[in-house]
Design a protein around this motif. Structure first.
Motif, PDB file in Angstrom:
ATOM      1  N   PHE A 225       0.756  -1.189   0.073  1.00 29.56           N
ATOM      2  CA  PHE A 225      -0.105   0.077  -0.018  1.00 29.56           C
ATOM      3  C   PHE A 225       0.712   1.296  -0.019  1.00 29.56           C
ATOM      4  CE2 PHE A 225      -3.184  -3.012   1.502  1.00 29.56           C
ATOM      5  CZ  PHE A 225      -4.387  -2.810   0.769  1.00 29.56           C
ATOM      6  N   LEU A 226       1.926   1.239   0.844  1.00 26.77           N
ATOM      7  CA  LEU A 226       2.673   2.269   0.893  1.00 26.77           C
ATOM      8  C   LEU A 226       3.373   2.665  -0.702  1.00 26.77           C
ATOM      9  CD1 LEU A 226       4.733   1.626   3.982  1.00 26.77           C
ATOM     10  CD2 LEU A 226       2.740   3.129   3.705  1.00 26.77           C
ATOM     11  N   ARG A 227       3.820   1.650  -1.488  1.00 24.37           N
ATOM     12  CA  ARG A 227       4.286   1.706  -2.842  1.00 24.37           C
ATOM     13  C   ARG A 227       3.075   2.030  -3.831  1.00 24.37           C
ATOM     14  NH1 ARG A 227       7.192  -3.130  -1.833  1.00 24.37           N
ATOM     15  NH2 ARG A 227       6.029  -4.039  -3.454  1.00 24.37           N
ATOM     16  N   ARG A 228       1.913   1.772  -3.214  1.00 26.25           N
ATOM     17  CA  ARG A 228       0.684   1.914  -4.177  1.00 26.25           C
ATOM     18  C   ARG A 228       0.545   0.947  -5.340  1.00 26.25           C
ATOM     19  NH1 ARG A 228      -1.590   8.219  -4.697  1.00 26.25           N
ATOM     20  NH2 ARG A 228      -1.403   8.771  -2.435  1.00 26.25           N
ATOM     21  N   THR A 229       0.970  -0.529  -4.847  1.00 25.26           N
ATOM     22  CA  THR A 229       0.731  -1.493  -5.920  1.00 25.26           C
ATOM     23  C   THR A 229      -0.609  -1.422  -6.322  1.00 25.26           C
ATOM     24  OG1 THR A 229       2.683  -2.416  -4.658  1.00 25.26           O
ATOM     25  CG2 THR A 229       1.406  -3.849  -6.041  1.00 25.26           C
ATOM     26  N   GLN A 230      -0.703  -1.854  -7.641  1.00 26.62           N
ATOM     27  CA  GLN A 230      -2.053  -1.974  -8.328  1.00 26.62           C
ATOM     28  C   GLN A 230      -2.255  -3.389  -8.406  1.00 26.62           C
ATOM     29  OE1 GLN A 230      -3.855   0.728  -8.958  1.00 26.62           O
ATOM     30  NE2 GLN A 230      -2.247   1.756  -7.792  1.00 26.62           N
ATOM     31  N   ASP A 231      -1.627  -4.631  -7.745  1.00 21.07           N
ATOM     32  CA  ASP A 231      -1.831  -5.715  -8.177  1.00 21.07           C
ATOM     33  C   ASP A 231      -3.417  -6.252  -7.753  1.00 21.07           C
ATOM     34  OD1 ASP A 231       0.821  -5.914  -8.778  1.00 21.07           O
ATOM     35  OD2 ASP A 231       1.546  -6.913  -6.816  1.00 21.07           O
ATOM     36  N   LYS A 232      -3.650  -7.364  -8.413  1.00 21.80           N
ATOM     37  CA  LYS A 232      -5.149  -7.946  -8.223  1.00 21.80           C
ATOM     38  C   LYS A 232      -5.213  -8.322  -6.487  1.00 21.80           C
ATOM     39  CE  LYS A 232      -8.450 -11.560  -9.229  1.00 21.80           C
ATOM     40  NZ  LYS A 232      -8.416 -11.962  -7.842  1.00 21.80           N
TER      41      LYS A 232
END
Length: 312
Positions: A225-232
């Motif tokens: 979340f800190l890296r704003r990951t867009q994974d499923k």
């Protein structure tokens, strides 16, 4: 599929005119509460109380000033965590509000005076237990810790947002078990949605408060979340949490035929909650999508229409 919010064409509602006839004085402690809630609502969309400000304007005229005092009290408590650099100072401020609620003579502080008026002078006989629950829960929340599970987040929402709704019902003169059940679920939905809306802001501060059990279930770490990951997997976490809020809204509305119509104005925030849940669904549960941070300019109109239709 989740139910969609109905959109109605028409002119924008003039909220200044509503506020002008809200029953609040042009000056003094009542005006202070009104302005505090309005400014707080405009500061930061994700966590502030602008929706509450709008909803309070649609309460019956004789109840508005009391509702603003109650919401201003909540604002004062909500600001403590962000405005202190040491937990000890925060605890001192919480103790001030505990003493304010317990004592018969209010301190010379505008919100404290108005809160005393609501309970004593206007004789709403507000249940102090609900006021104390809000303070106690806000006090425990001074520690920056993620919720261990969704139940912990729901408990926080019950003791804060639901308690505010119970008190609003008392201001409206309503004592009804079905209304209380609806208030409980709406408060929980609001707490969950607030947590979701706050996630981008918290992430910018290197903090994540989303329930850890759901994150672990999908193999997602706080760093994602800190890296704003867009994974499923990240979107699945948001889907599960948002679905719980949607379920609470559904439960609240299942009491619709049993809840006194007089209670409906207290529940108008369901409009903004459903609006957010609809938007997050449209962006496939991308919690960081820019559209989720935009203010809904049609919200005042939607609230007004829902009030006119006497629904929540």
């Amino acid at each position: 599929m989740w139910a969609r919010v109905l959109r109605f064409p028409g002119p924008a509602v003039t909220w200044r005119s509503v506020a002008a006839t809200s029953g609040l004085g042009a000056s003094g402690t009542d005006h202070y509460c009104l302005e505090l809630l309005r400014r707080f609502g405009l500061c930061a969309l994700w966590k502030r109380d602008y929706e509450s400000y709008l909803c309070s304007l649609l309460l019956p005229a004789e109840s508005r000033s009391s509702a603003f005092a109650l919401r201003a009290f909540n604002v004062e408590l909500a600001q403590v965590k962000d405005s202190v650099s040491e937990k000890t100072i925060g605890l001192m401020r919480m103790q001030f509000w505990k003493k304010t609620v317990e004592d018969d003579n209010p301190p010379h502080q505008p919100v404290a005076i108005e809160l005393w008026k609501v309970s004593a002078v206007r004789r709403h006989n507000l249940t102090k237990r609900w006021l104390m629950k809000i303070i106690d829960e806000r006090e425990k929340n001074l520690d920056d810790k993620a919720y261990r599970n969704i139940q912990e987040l729901e408990n926080y929402a019950e003791n804060t947002q639901s308690s505010l709704l119970y008190l609003t019902l008392e201001i409206l003169g309503i004592k009804d078990v079905h209304a209380d059940h609806a208030a409980s679920h709406i408060g929980k939905a609001q707490g969950i949605v607030t947590c979701l809306r706050a996630t981008p802001y918290h992430g910018s501060k290197r903090k994540v408060f989303l329930p850890m059990d759901i994150c672990m279930q999908h193999g997602v770490s706080q760093e994602d979340f800190l890296r704003r990951t867009q994974d499923k997997n990240v979107r699945d976490v948001i889907y599960d949490i948002a679905s719980q809020a949607h379920l609470h809204l559904k439960h609240a509305r299942s009491f619709h035929k049993s809840v006194p119509v007089k209670a409906f104005p207290a529940f108008l925030q369901t409009v903004s909650l459903e609006d957010y849940l609809k938007k997050i669904q449209q962006v496939d549960f991308d919690i960081f999508h820019p559209s989720l941070q935009k203010k809904n300019t049609l919200l005042p109109l939607s609230l007004y229409i829902q009030s006119w239709r006497k629904r929540y």
